[in-house]
Structures are given as structure tokens and as C-alpha cells.
Motif scaffolding. Sequence first.
Motif, short mmCIF file in Angstrom:
data_model
loop_
_atom_site.label_atom_id
_atom_site.label_comp_id
_atom_site.label_asym_id
_atom_site.label_seq_id
_atom_site.Cartn_x
_atom_site.Cartn_y
_atom_site.Cartn_z
N GLY A 157 -60.84 74.34 -37.59
CA GLY A 157 -60.90 73.02 -37.20
C GLY A 157 -59.90 71.94 -37.93
N ASN A 158 -60.28 72.06 -39.17
CA ASN A 158 -59.57 71.07 -40.01
C ASN A 158 -58.03 71.44 -39.77
N SER A 176 -56.00 62.16 -31.56
CA SER A 176 -55.52 63.41 -31.27
C SER A 176 -53.87 63.53 -31.04
N ASP A 193 -61.82 61.14 -32.66
CA ASP A 193 -60.84 62.16 -32.80
C ASP A 193 -59.95 62.19 -31.67
N SER A 206 -56.11 69.86 -30.58
CA SER A 206 -57.09 68.79 -31.22
C SER A 206 -57.71 67.95 -30.33
N ARG A 207 -57.25 67.73 -29.22
CA ARG A 207 -57.77 67.29 -28.01
C ARG A 207 -58.88 67.80 -27.39
N VAL A 245 -56.40 72.28 -36.96
CA VAL A 245 -56.02 71.81 -35.69
C VAL A 245 -56.06 70.46 -35.76
N LYS A 246 -56.96 69.85 -36.40
CA LYS A 246 -57.37 68.32 -36.52
C LYS A 246 -56.28 67.63 -37.53
N ASN A 247 -55.98 68.28 -38.64
CA ASN A 247 -55.32 67.50 -39.65
C ASN A 247 -53.74 68.23 -39.86
N THR A 281 -50.45 73.23 -32.46
CA THR A 281 -50.80 73.07 -33.91
C THR A 281 -49.72 72.16 -34.83
N THR A 304 -64.59 70.38 -37.16
CA THR A 304 -63.43 69.41 -37.47
C THR A 304 -63.76 68.39 -38.53
#
Length: 462
Positions: A211-212, A136, A132, A141-142, A214-216, A265, A396
Amino acid sequence: MNQDTICALATANGVGAIGIIRVSGENSFKVVGKVFKGTNLSKATSHTVHYGFIMDGVETIDEVMVSVFHSPRTFTTENSVEISFHGSPHIAKKILEVLIKNGARMAKAGEFTMRAFLNGRIDLSQAEAIADIIASENEASRKLALNQLKGGISMEIKALRADLLNFTSLVELELDFAEEDVEFADRTALLMLLDRIEAKLKDLIESFTYGNAVKNGVEVAIIGKPNAGKSTLLNALLKEERAIVSDIAGTTRDTIEEVLHINGTAFRFIDTAGLRETTDTIEAIGVKKAKEKIASARILLYLYDELENTPEEIAQFVKEVYREDLKIILLHNKIDLTGDDSDIFDNSVKNLIGDSTDFEIIKLSAREKTGIDILKGSLDAYVNNLKSDEDNVVITSQRHHESLQKSLLSVKSVRESIEETQTTELLAYELRNALESLGEISGEFTNDEVLGNIFSKFCIGK
């Protein structure tokens, strides 16, 4: 310890000032020592760097710097070597070839990280966090990935499992004294523990939405009638002429997707074909895709204006597409033409939709770029509202989310076993299931298929 010595390019493919090749395995020093003209690596002190040349027999391949790392103070916990060379893809290929010729083999995808996991250096959730971090694309996300790498979720799960394991041990002990009908595990105390575990699991599960995002990234569908200003809005958000703008209705036939980062984001904006009945085959396909994007989006931007829409049709549309996990923002566009001093139209829309449906109305002019900052602020607030101030750990990973849901079901089954005063054997069985579900996250309980799927997503040199 794995006897194979593996090697791979650790830096990106392509030309660069410097490239790095990683080597790991018990015989790393011996293998690299066969091709390195310089210090005797087998006698070199750990965490030192040595100048020399990589040789293929009598041929010099490149002038290099070689870093030596002794087990167990390495990423994989194995003896490791890193070769820094001039960043030519051809040189990288030649060095890998000579290493393989002298006893190494090419690493598989994610094999370095898998060895770190198998050798106890990190747990499975931390291994996934490494991937991840590499993937990122924004600060948020980092930070989430780094927190997981530090063991954020692992510590949460370990604490839950430790408490549950104590009770499981007592229940298992009761099985050994089944004939004497003794009870070592206090059922009331166990129920109190289950309350605490359930609450924590629910918090972690709920954090996945944030979390999803932010990550995706957050999928945002831009919807409206033809010529509602959807493409103009996309261009205004991106501050560039990304989508074709025309007075001709039906210009957008397919979806156009672009990413905009707002306060760390990623928002994935999707400009869609105008919603209307049409006999044009290509446009009809675009309208169908637009409806599909509504179904998958987390945020819906619906553009309308007083000249082309009625409050009744706007309210009807909102009621048709509304769902609890969809944020609906109605954008009253073209206020530069109709004026923004009257709320009569919007009040009619609000009254027709009613209080039971969650939505908001923002007035703007996509052409004049007014109201754009207000819209961005609303989008940013949506993401911030997903995260509870009390959340220290944020989920995440889809795999973690599924394991947590499975764990919650298992914990509820334990509760039912106690409340229905079922047999000790059944209670012990349900407790073991709960422990196993929790252990899947950190990798204490897993299988080769799951591991293969996780590490196959890594790059070769990681």
C-alpha cells in the motif's frame, strides 16, 4: 449540530470557466439567502439548482447558479449550499467576503470533512481516504483510496472488534460476580478468536508495504562507479535527456530525482554520484548522499561492467548493503561493448555472493537502450509480489499501520493473560486496550490532537 456556518472555495485557486464555493451549517440557507437574488432558498426543495445573482447591497457581484441541499442528505449532514460562479479569483474573493459579512466564517483546513466525521456521516479512515483520493497520482492509488472510502478497512476492523467486544462483555460480567468465582467467557474459545484476530492483523500489517509503495511510490537508487552509465540509464528510462552524460568521471555531484510510472505505480528514480574515494569536497558530499539514498531506498540498481569492475568488489558491495527489505538488481551494463554471450563474469559474481542473499542480474546497454524493458518488468514484478492475491484490504496509511501494530501487541497481551491465568481484572484491562487500539483506526477512540493533525493536511474547501 455545529451552529457556525462555514464557507470556502471548493475549486482550485486560479482562473477557470467555473468556480464553486461551498457553504455548510444549520443557517446556510439564511446566510446565502441574504446575498442571493433569486429563489427563496429557505423554501427551495433539496437537491435543486437555482439561477440568480450574488449581491453586495445594491451591487451585483456575479451571475450564479446556487445548489441547495437539505440536512441530513448532504456530505456534512448539515444544510449545505454550493454557489457556481464565473471562475475569476477576484469574484471568488468578493463572494466569500460578502458571505462572511452576512454571518458565515471561513472554513478551516478539512473542516467540511471533519464535520462529516463528527456528525457520523463517515468514519476516520474514510475521511483519510478522501484526502488520499484527492492526492492520488495514479490509477492504483486511486483504487486503493476508493476501496477505503467505501469502508474496506472499517468493515474489517468492525468485524474484529465486534467479536472481541462480546468476550470483553462476558469478562466484565465476571467482575460483577467476582465473589462467586464464576467464568462466563470460555477461555478456549477466546484463544481461538485471538488466533483469528492475530492472523488478520498480521495480514493487514504486511499489506502496508504494498500500500505504501502504491500510495507514495517506490524509491529506486541508481548506484555505481563514476562513468558506470547511471545518468545514461536514467535518461533511457525516462526517454529524455534529464541527466548530463559525459565521459568525464564525477559529472554527477548531487542526486537527481525523477518519477516514472510503470503500470500505475510511481517509481522515484534517484541518480547518484559515482561511488569512489575522492578529495574533491563537492564530489565527496555527493558520494555521501549516494550512500544515504542506499539506506532509504526500497530498490537498488547497481551498474557495473567487465572493464571497470571485478566480481569480488561487486560481491563485497552487495554484502555490505544487503538487507531483507531491499530489492537488489545488478545491472551488467555496456554489453554493446563487451558482448552478452558470455556468462562467466556474472556466474563469478553469483558464486561469490552466494544463495543466502536475494538479488538478480539483468544485462543491458543503457546507451543502446537494450534491456530497459526487462528492467521495467522486474520493477513492476517487485510491486506485484508485495501484494498477496488474498488481500482484499490494503493499508496505505502510516497511522493505520502504527495502530494495527499497537493492536497486535495488545492482542498478544490478552493471550499472555489467559495463558498465565492472570486475574480477571488484568484480563479485562488488556481486552479494553485491544478494543481501544482497534477503535483508533475508525475514530471510535481518538483525541483532538490526532484529529487536528489529520484534517490539517486537507485543503481549505474540503
